[in-house]
Every structure is written in structure tokens, then in C-alpha cells.
Design a protein around this motif. Structure first.
Motif, mmCIF file in Angstrom:
data_model
loop_
_atom_site.group_PDB
_atom_site.id
_atom_site.type_symbol
_atom_site.label_atom_id
_atom_site.label_comp_id
_atom_site.label_asym_id
_atom_site.label_seq_id
_atom_site.Cartn_x
_atom_site.Cartn_y
_atom_site.Cartn_z
ATOM 1 N N LEU A 18 32.535 24.969 -6.940
ATOM 2 C CA LEU A 18 32.481 24.544 -6.112
ATOM 3 C C LEU A 18 32.540 22.820 -6.363
ATOM 4 O O LEU A 18 32.530 22.852 -8.117
ATOM 5 C CB LEU A 18 30.697 24.349 -5.473
ATOM 6 N N GLY A 19 33.158 22.125 -5.333
ATOM 7 C CA GLY A 19 32.281 20.268 -6.242
ATOM 8 C C GLY A 19 33.456 19.995 -5.121
ATOM 9 O O GLY A 19 34.134 20.299 -4.209
ATOM 10 N N GLN A 20 32.927 18.583 -4.907
ATOM 11 C CA GLN A 20 34.062 17.486 -4.548
ATOM 12 C C GLN A 20 35.611 17.346 -4.199
ATOM 13 O O GLN A 20 35.294 18.063 -5.341
ATOM 14 C CB GLN A 20 33.158 16.240 -3.975
ATOM 15 N N HIS A 52 35.566 24.984 -0.629
ATOM 16 C CA HIS A 52 34.684 23.595 -0.322
ATOM 17 C C HIS A 52 33.783 23.793 1.155
ATOM 18 O O HIS A 52 32.614 23.365 1.645
ATOM 19 C CB HIS A 52 35.035 22.018 0.643
ATOM 20 N N MET A 85 30.889 26.649 1.600
ATOM 21 C CA MET A 85 29.679 26.885 1.015
ATOM 22 C C MET A 85 29.060 27.838 1.848
ATOM 23 O O MET A 85 28.912 29.151 1.116
ATOM 24 C CB MET A 85 28.131 25.812 1.095
ATOM 25 N N ILE A 121 29.611 24.798 -10.004
ATOM 26 C CA ILE A 121 29.293 24.054 -9.360
ATOM 27 C C ILE A 121 29.771 22.469 -10.503
ATOM 28 O O ILE A 121 29.172 22.111 -11.354
ATOM 29 C CB ILE A 121 28.047 23.142 -8.530
ATOM 30 N N HIS A 134 30.800 18.487 -11.310
ATOM 31 C CA HIS A 134 30.770 17.497 -10.074
ATOM 32 C C HIS A 134 31.294 16.414 -11.139
ATOM 33 O O HIS A 134 30.551 16.654 -12.372
ATOM 34 C CB HIS A 134 29.514 17.363 -9.954
ATOM 35 N N LEU A 193 22.928 27.652 0.214
ATOM 36 C CA LEU A 193 23.460 27.411 -0.892
ATOM 37 C C LEU A 193 24.217 25.557 -0.257
ATOM 38 O O LEU A 193 23.795 25.159 -1.780
ATOM 39 C CB LEU A 193 25.031 28.255 -1.133
ATOM 40 N N GLU A 194 24.399 25.540 0.615
ATOM 41 C CA GLU A 194 24.552 24.176 1.113
ATOM 42 C C GLU A 194 24.000 22.833 0.780
ATOM 43 O O GLU A 194 23.952 22.060 0.623
ATOM 44 C CB GLU A 194 24.993 23.846 2.207
ATOM 45 N N TYR A 217 23.427 22.492 -2.837
ATOM 46 C CA TYR A 217 24.906 21.775 -3.505
ATOM 47 C C TYR A 217 24.624 20.265 -3.166
ATOM 48 O O TYR A 217 24.379 19.539 -3.922
ATOM 49 C CB TYR A 217 26.167 21.956 -2.474
ATOM 50 N N CYS A 218 24.324 19.845 -2.052
ATOM 51 C CA CYS A 218 23.753 18.575 -1.811
ATOM 52 C C CYS A 218 22.763 18.073 -2.076
ATOM 53 O O CYS A 218 22.897 16.595 -2.706
ATOM 54 C CB CYS A 218 23.197 18.742 0.673
ATOM 55 N N ILE A 267 24.387 17.102 -6.023
ATOM 56 C CA ILE A 267 25.462 16.451 -5.519
ATOM 57 C C ILE A 267 24.852 14.533 -5.688
ATOM 58 O O ILE A 267 24.710 13.670 -6.044
ATOM 59 C CB ILE A 267 26.088 16.453 -4.842
#
Lengths: 261, 327
Positions: B45-47, B203, B205, B217, B219, B311-312, B315-316, B319
């Protein structure tokens, strides 16, 4: 023993992949617009504008049409493929499969060579019959056919070289191709025999890979030529090897940049 | 980083060590190291621009490795034996990479030939995959005539032609219709049951949470997390998420009223216009603080909801923490 079996299997795989790449390139790119325009229509119109209203001997006409047809056709297909496949992501698909840059370039070069050799040979055969062009010996005919094959290869290598800049923009590559190809045709004795060119132009002519071919086929059909036929063939072979090496070096350097954005 | 169990090399499907990639002066991937077990589904995952696709390009041998970096697929070094190594991988890209002027079957046949398959094997395997992915009636259709969802199914078929043990899926469901997404998710789970190892970048989640055993993740080119889903959830230690929809933007002072801030286990506040979210391990206390604050500031609460964290949320939170570190 295991190593030998492995090497044999890998060679077999390389040959299978090369064949698959050649067939794919012929099927997909032979009928693309830029190939038809730059490979077939361009030489046709240039021939018309060259011959109409001029008194040119049949032999010179034969040399001019043959040279233009093979050069334009062989340099039309090969520059198209890499930018096209970069844009459509097909190149990435091939590179992550168990193949490599050498095989991918080999597939392009050989597909272009085959198509240009077969189509131009058919045209040349019809022309030679229609114009009554004869070869004084079977050896000269064989050398003529061999030179056609060699210049197809050289033209295809030039085309691949033109596509070395790591872009996915086909118009950029076609502009570069036009910039390079037209001066080469004009200095290579296609329209004016090499020995009739200005002394400076005669020197420049030997920097063009098309010149030894034009001079060689002039010798094959009994027209005036500048250097001995075997030397012309040798120069063509040298161009083939040099272009192959330069292509491999340049493309290995630029391939990664195609995906670096 | 997850230090649960050291992996035995025989259990490993992928071993990547010190993956680094520079684009000019910009470092897109900064020394990433990870291992993936056989038969695992790992979500990457990652932006956008985090370095996921570059990491995948390093894993698949598209980019050469720098000195000191290693990639091994089922114990085979990709630099030393690229042909053998690439034969073990199947790659499904985010964007269609099938030749548009080929028919569906011509694309499969070309893929099979690149892996040295015989004509009979291509025919057999190709037909079976097309049936499995609902493309049996499209064998002779031109690829350019297919919808985006059907093209992506074809990409799956092409990647599976040589029956690779390791699959790398780069945002395979991005921008697809719900029917195609459902079918592809089912296929991914079925592939796992067949013993495949899968790396999935996404993207989405919820998708990662539903499918993956483990998440990484990435970043700004670094690996922030490489943990099993349970460990990731445990990071929030049974925290709850409170979402409030207000009649206006929340008045100043909400953060201090909640006691939110840089404290590791304190409540986390995220404001998005007139909506605010609080992730907290003490939901009752936070709810009471919110009530008092909104009452004091005469703010009307239109809707309030309390949910399990996902998970979201992790993640948020991660980040944002990384972002505030850099600020």
C-alpha cells in the motif's frame, strides 16, 4: 551435463522467442499508417518526381528505384515499434517475461529485414523484367540479391537506431527518421551517379551506408561504379556489424529510461 | 517492522534486500528490505508516487539492481539467472498491456510463446483460462474492442499462461466495474488456494483488508510497515473511530478539548470540512468530551457514529504522522 542441458534449453527458448517476436512485429506493424506512408508512398512519389520530365537511362532508373524502395521500406518499420510499444505498455510486458533487450531488438530488426527484402525483391523482379535489365553472370545476380538482403538489414538497423531516444511519442521519432533518411538518399548516388557528384559530395557519400549498395548494384547491372564490387559488399558487412554494436549499446542504456517516469 | 518469525529460506517466495532506485537526484526507493512467504498474499500500500510500482519494477527485473541489492524469487537470484527467475513470475499491470490489434487468443498465444510453451499447451491452457475468466466467447475478438474490465481479465489470463508460482498484481482492480472487481477478487482468492504467492499493490484498503494476509506500507520510498493484518489492527489496540457530521466547520479548540495531540496513545483527530473523525482507545471519555465541547460552542451535530477501526484508519494515521514528522 546439467549446464549443457540448461544451455541447450535456453538457446531453444531464445529461438522460439525470437520467432514469436518476428511474427508479432510483422502482424502488428506492417500495415500501420506511418509504415505505409514512409515505407511505400514516399519512395513512390519521390520516384515520380525524379523521373518525370528527365531523360534517365533504364539502368539508372532501375538502380534509383531499387535503392529508394529498399532503403525507405527497411527504415520505415523498425523505428515505429519501440515508441509504439512503450506507449501501449507491450514493451514492458515483453521485458518482464524471460526475454531480454537483445532478443526484442533482434525481433524488430529481423521482421523489418524480412518484410523489406520480400516486398522490394518482388518489386525489383517485376521491374527488371519490365525494363529488360539483365545480369551478365549468375554470380552478379547472386551478389545483387545478397546486397539487397544486406541493405535491408542495414536499413532496419538504422531504423532501430533512430528509435533509441527513450520516447513514446511516435511523431518525434518519425521527424528524426525523416531528418536522417533524406540527406542520406541525396548524398548516396541514388539520383546522380557517385562519380558525377562534386568532389566534396563524393567524400560525404562514403559516410552513408546506402552508397556501397548503390555502387554495388550499379556494378551488378553493368553501370559505371566507383569501387570494386567485393569491397562494396565488405563495406556493407562492416556497416551491419557497426550498427548492430551501436544499437545494442545505446538501447541497453536507454531502455530503462523508457519506464523511468 | 514485524519481527514475528524469522523466515526459513525454503519457505520464502520472494526475498528483496536493500532495494534502491534513483531517478537522477531523486531517490524513489530507499533501501527497502522484505521477505514474502510462499502462498502468502501481501498487500503493498502507499500513496501515488510512494514507490510501489518502482519496487515492483525492481522485483521483476525491469530495472537493474544497484550493487548491494538482491532479489530472489524462490531462491533464484534475478541478476544471476534472469530467465529462470522471470519464468517464475506472472505480472498483471494496472494498465492494459495486451496488444490492441491482436485478438484475445493471439495475445495469449504470444505470451505462451515467450515462455516457450508448445502450440498444444497454449491451446489447452489458453482455452481453460478464458473459460475461468469469462472470456470464452471472446476468443476471436480484437483486444481493442474489449471493455476495460474485459481487458484486465485478459491481462490476468496472459500473466497466468505459464502457470507461475508467484504473481505480482499492480492495482489490478483500479477503475473497474463492480462485476469485474468481484470476479477478479474471487480469482485472486482461488489462486491463493492453488498455492500461489501474490503481491498486490492497491489504493483500496478494503480490498487489502479483505484479501491480504500481510501488508506493507510504502511511503516516500521507504517501508513504513511490514506486518500481518492482525498486527496492524493491534497497533490501534481495539481503538474505535467516532465520526461526527456537524452543521459547520468545527470551532477552534476541539483538539485540546479532546486531549488529542502528539501523544502516541492519545486520541487522533482528523477534520475534513464539517466532518470530524476521532480515533480513540477511550471511546466513552472522548464521546463525553465531544458532547461537552459541541454543547459549549453551540455546534449542531447532524450525525454521529462509532465504528471499529480499519486498515484505512491505520494507514491514514501513519501517513499523517509521517507528514507531521517531515513538517
Amino acid at each position: 551435463m546439467i549446464d549443457e542441458t540448461y544451455k541447450r534449453e535456453e538457446t531453444l527458448l531464445a529461438l522460439k522467442q525470437l520467432w514469436a517476436l518476428i511474427i508479432k512485429n510483422i502482424r502488428l506493424y506492417f500495415r500501420k499508417g506511418p509504415v505505409l506512408i514512409f515505407g511505400f508512398l514516399f519512395p513512390l512519389f519521390i520516384t515520380f518526381s525524379w523521373m518525370i520530365g528527365r531523360e534517365i537511362s533504364l539502368a539508372r532508373l532501375f538502380i534509383g528505384i531499387t535503392s529508394m524502395a529498399i532503403f525507405f521500406t527497411s527504415t520505415a518499420i523498425s523505428p515505429v515499434i519501440l515508441p509504439w510499444e512503450t506507449r501501449e505498455k507491450g514493451l514492458e510486458r515483453q521485458l518482464v517475461s524471460p526475454t531480454n533487450v537483445t532478443r526484442i531488438l533482434g525481433g524488430i530488426i529481423l521482421a523489418s529485414t524480412l518484410v523489406s527484402f520480400i516486398t522490394t525483391s518482388t518489386l525489383v523482379l517485376a521491374l527488371s523484367i519490365g525494363m529488360g535489365i539483365t545480369f551478365s553472370s549468375p554470380t552478379l545476380f547472386m551478389v545483387f540479391v545478397g546486397s539487397l538482403a544486406l541493405i535491408s538489414l542495414v536499413g532496419s538497423l538504422i531504423g532501430v537506431l533512430i528509435s533509441a531516444p527513450p520516447t513514446d511519442q511516435l511523431p518525434d521519432i518519425m521527424t528524426l527518421a525523416t531528418l536522417l533518411k533524406f540527406p542520406l538518399v541525396f548524398i548516396s548516388g541514388v539520383f546522380i551517379p557517385i562519380h558525377q557528384l562534386l568532389p566534396e559530395a563524393q567524400i560525404a557519400a562514403w559516410f552513408s551506408p546506402l552508397t556501397p549498395f548503390v555502387d554495388a548494384i550499379a556494378a551488378c547491372v553493368g553501370e559505371a561504379h566507383v569501387i570494386p564490387l567485393p569491397l562494396n559488399v565488405l563495406v556493407l558487412v562492416a556497416w551491419t556489424l557497426a550498427l548492430y554494436v551501436v544499437n545494442m549499446i545505446l538501447h541497453r542504456r536507454t531502455m530503462e529510461k523508457r519506464f523511468s517516469h | 517492522m514485524d519481527k514475528e518469525k524469522p523466515l526459513n529460506s525454503a519457505d520464502m517466495a520472494i526475498r528483496a534486500e536493500n532495494l534502491t532506485k534513483h531517478y537522477g537526484r531523486f531517490t524513489a526507493v530507499k533501501g527497502i528490505t522484505f521477505s514474502i512467504k510462499k502462498q502468502e498474499i501481501v498487500g503493498m500500500l502507499g500513496q501515488n508516487g510512494a514507490g510501489k510500482t518502482t519496487t515492483i519494477r525492481l522485483l521483476t527485473g525491469l530495472f537493474p539492481l544497484l550493487q548491494g541489492s538482491t532479489v530472489e524469487i524462490l531462491g533464484i537470484d534475478i541478476e544471476k539467472e534472469p530467465v529462470r527467475c522471470k519464468s517464475l513470475l506472472g505480472i498483471v499491470p494496472e494498465m492494459n498491456n495486451a496488444f490492441l490489434d491482436f485478438t484475445v487468443f493471439q495475445n495469449l498465444s504470444f505470451s505462451g510463446r515467450l515462455y516457450g510453451m508448445s502450440k498444444a499447451a497454449i491451446e489447452r491452457r489458453g482455452r481453460s483460462l478464458l473459460a475461468q475468466f469469462g472470456l470464452a466467447d471472446r476468443v476471436n475478438s480484437l483486444t481493442k474492442a474489449l471493455s476495460k474490465g474485459l481487458k484486465q481479465r485478459l491481462n490476468f489470463c496472459m500473466a497466468l499462461m505459464h502457470d507461475p508460482p508467484v504473481l505480482i498484481l499492480d492495482e489490478p482492480c483500479g477503475g473497474l466495474d463492480p462485476i469485474s472487481v468481484k470476479l477478479l477478487r474471487e480469482q485472486i482468492l482461488q489462486l491463493r488456494s492453488l498455492g500461489k504467492t501474490i503481491v498486490l499493490t492497491t489504493h483500496d484498503m478494503q480490498e487489502a483488508q479483505r484479501i491480504c494476509d500481510r501488508v506493507m506500507i510504502i511511503h516516500k520510498g521507504s517501508l513504513l510497515i511490514d506486518e500481518s493484518l492482525e498486527t496492524v489492527r493491534a497497533r490501534l489496540g481495539g481503538a474505535k473511530k467516532i465520526t461526527c457530521k456537524l452543521d459547520r466547520d468545527p470551532p477552534a479548540g476541539l483538539e485540546s478539548a479532546l486531549g488529542a495531540g502528539p501523544r502516541y496513545d492519545g486520541p487522533e483527530l482528523m477534520v475534513n470540512g464539517s466532518s470530524c473523525q476521532v480515533i480513540t482507545r477511550e471511546p466513552l471519555a472522548s464521546m463525553s468530551n465531544l458532547h461537552d465541547f459541541f454543547h459549549k460552542t453551540s455546534t449542531v451535530v447532524n450525525d454521529v457514529r462509532m465504528e471499529e477501526t480499519s486498515l484505512e484508519d491505520v494507514y491514514c494515521q501513519l501517513i499523517e504522522k509521517e507528514g507531521s514528522k517531515n513538517d
